[in-house]
Design a protein around this motif. Structure first.
Motif, PDB file in Angstrom:
ATOM      1  N   ILE A 146       1.274  -1.400  -0.421  1.00  0.00           N
ATOM      2  CA  ILE A 146      -0.188  -0.123  -0.205  1.00  0.00           C
ATOM      3  C   ILE A 146       0.714   1.109  -0.438  1.00  0.00           C
ATOM      4  O   ILE A 146       1.760   1.015   0.607  1.00  0.00           O
ATOM      5  CB  ILE A 146      -1.579   0.130   1.168  1.00  0.00           C
ATOM      6  CG1 ILE A 146      -1.917  -1.101   1.630  1.00  0.00           C
ATOM      7  CG2 ILE A 146      -1.668   1.247   1.437  1.00  0.00           C
ATOM      8  CD1 ILE A 146      -3.160  -1.673   2.460  1.00  0.00           C
ATOM      9  N   CYS A 199      -0.972  -2.256  -4.683  1.00  0.00           N
ATOM     10  CA  CYS A 199      -2.088  -2.895  -4.064  1.00  0.00           C
ATOM     11  C   CYS A 199      -3.332  -1.186  -3.718  1.00  0.00           C
ATOM     12  O   CYS A 199      -4.738  -1.486  -4.690  1.00  0.00           O
ATOM     13  CB  CYS A 199      -2.196  -3.448  -2.018  1.00  0.00           C
ATOM     14  SG  CYS A 199      -1.919  -5.206  -2.306  1.00  0.00           S
ATOM     15  N   ASP A 200      -2.863  -0.131  -3.307  1.00  0.00           N
ATOM     16  CA  ASP A 200      -3.213   0.433  -3.084  1.00  0.00           C
ATOM     17  C   ASP A 200      -2.184   1.542  -2.783  1.00  0.00           C
ATOM     18  O   ASP A 200      -0.729   1.804  -3.126  1.00  0.00           O
ATOM     19  CB  ASP A 200      -4.450   0.469  -2.567  1.00  0.00           C
ATOM     20  CG  ASP A 200      -5.494   1.657  -3.231  1.00  0.00           C
ATOM     21  OD1 ASP A 200      -5.718   2.395  -3.283  1.00  0.00           O
ATOM     22  OD2 ASP A 200      -6.743   0.529  -2.415  1.00  0.00           O
ATOM     23  N   LEU A 209      -2.001   5.645  -1.958  1.00  0.00           N
ATOM     24  CA  LEU A 209      -2.987   6.801  -0.984  1.00  0.00           C
ATOM     25  C   LEU A 209      -2.054   8.051  -0.825  1.00  0.00           C
ATOM     26  O   LEU A 209      -0.873   7.701  -1.181  1.00  0.00           O
ATOM     27  CB  LEU A 209      -3.775   6.571   0.577  1.00  0.00           C
ATOM     28  CG  LEU A 209      -4.115   5.335   0.188  1.00  0.00           C
ATOM     29  CD1 LEU A 209      -4.224   4.684   1.314  1.00  0.00           C
ATOM     30  CD2 LEU A 209      -5.804   5.289   0.237  1.00  0.00           C
ATOM     31  N   GLU A 238     -10.143   5.675   5.134  1.00  0.00           N
ATOM     32  CA  GLU A 238      -9.494   5.501   4.054  1.00  0.00           C
ATOM     33  C   GLU A 238      -8.769   4.198   4.658  1.00  0.00           C
ATOM     34  O   GLU A 238      -8.865   3.282   3.320  1.00  0.00           O
ATOM     35  CB  GLU A 238      -9.094   6.880   2.909  1.00  0.00           C
ATOM     36  CG  GLU A 238      -8.563   6.027   1.983  1.00  0.00           C
ATOM     37  CD  GLU A 238      -8.212   7.703   1.275  1.00  0.00           C
ATOM     38  OE1 GLU A 238      -8.381   8.195  -0.251  1.00  0.00           O
ATOM     39  OE2 GLU A 238      -7.904   8.736   2.038  1.00  0.00           O
ATOM     40  N   HIS A 278      -9.901   1.080   5.128  1.00  0.00           N
ATOM     41  CA  HIS A 278     -10.924  -0.006   4.008  1.00  0.00           C
ATOM     42  C   HIS A 278     -10.359  -0.455   3.403  1.00  0.00           C
ATOM     43  O   HIS A 278      -9.945  -1.211   2.803  1.00  0.00           O
ATOM     44  CB  HIS A 278     -11.619   1.669   3.129  1.00  0.00           C
ATOM     45  CG  HIS A 278     -12.147   0.389   1.807  1.00  0.00           C
ATOM     46  ND1 HIS A 278     -13.368  -0.027   1.678  1.00  0.00           N
ATOM     47  CD2 HIS A 278     -11.928   1.210   0.574  1.00  0.00           C
ATOM     48  CE1 HIS A 278     -13.437  -0.181   0.664  1.00  0.00           C
ATOM     49  NE2 HIS A 278     -12.003   0.072   0.199  1.00  0.00           N
ATOM     50  N   VAL A 279      -8.662   0.319   2.934  1.00  0.00           N
ATOM     51  CA  VAL A 279      -7.361  -0.335   2.164  1.00  0.00           C
ATOM     52  C   VAL A 279      -7.172  -1.216   2.710  1.00  0.00           C
ATOM     53  O   VAL A 279      -6.567  -2.648   2.148  1.00  0.00           O
ATOM     54  CB  VAL A 279      -6.998   0.740   1.507  1.00  0.00           C
ATOM     55  CG1 VAL A 279      -5.656   0.106   1.346  1.00  0.00           C
ATOM     56  CG2 VAL A 279      -7.673   1.837   1.142  1.00  0.00           C
ATOM     57  N   LYS A 284      -9.324  -4.420   2.629  1.00  0.00           N
ATOM     58  CA  LYS A 284      -9.415  -4.628   1.084  1.00  0.00           C
ATOM     59  C   LYS A 284      -8.310  -6.021   0.938  1.00  0.00           C
ATOM     60  O   LYS A 284      -8.455  -6.926   0.466  1.00  0.00           O
ATOM     61  CB  LYS A 284      -9.608  -3.967   0.241  1.00  0.00           C
ATOM     62  CG  LYS A 284      -9.407  -4.206  -1.370  1.00  0.00           C
ATOM     63  CD  LYS A 284      -9.949  -2.911  -2.313  1.00  0.00           C
ATOM     64  CE  LYS A 284      -8.156  -2.509  -2.501  1.00  0.00           C
ATOM     65  NZ  LYS A 284      -7.886  -1.426  -3.624  1.00  0.00           N
ATOM     66  N   VAL A 285      -7.324  -5.428   1.332  1.00  0.00           N
ATOM     67  CA  VAL A 285      -6.286  -6.148   1.907  1.00  0.00           C
ATOM     68  C   VAL A 285      -5.695  -7.061   2.573  1.00  0.00           C
ATOM     69  O   VAL A 285      -5.442  -8.605   1.978  1.00  0.00           O
ATOM     70  CB  VAL A 285      -4.239  -5.471   1.481  1.00  0.00           C
ATOM     71  CG1 VAL A 285      -3.317  -6.426   1.687  1.00  0.00           C
ATOM     72  CG2 VAL A 285      -4.526  -4.671   0.394  1.00  0.00           C
TER      73      VAL A 285
END
Length: 74
Positions: A20, A40-41, A43, A51, A54-55, A58-59
């Protein structure tokens, strides 16, 4: 070494990890390169707690699915 270089080294060494990126870079090219490296994301700072949560959730869900799939294959 910057974050993108670290992600690239992780991929080259074939380390199975999820990344992330939390960055102050709002330049599209930087984010685009991070996406190409399959993180993965991505930010942008400042990150809101909701936020980030949430990430992370998700991971964790993705990791659970990978582990379940590996167990089924064994």
């Amino acid at each position: 070494m910057n974050g993108l270089e670290l992600i690239e080294r992780l991929r080259i060494q074939n380390l199975n990890c999820m990344v992330i990126v939390i960055s102050g870079h709002d330049e599209f090219a930087y984010a685009q390169q991070a996406v190409r490296l399959d993180e993965c994301d991505y930010l942008l700072k400042p990150v809101q707690k909701q936020e980030l949560r949430h990430v992370v959730d998700k991971v964790l869900d993705m990791l659970q699915k990978v582990r379940l799939k590996q167990k089924q294959m064994q």
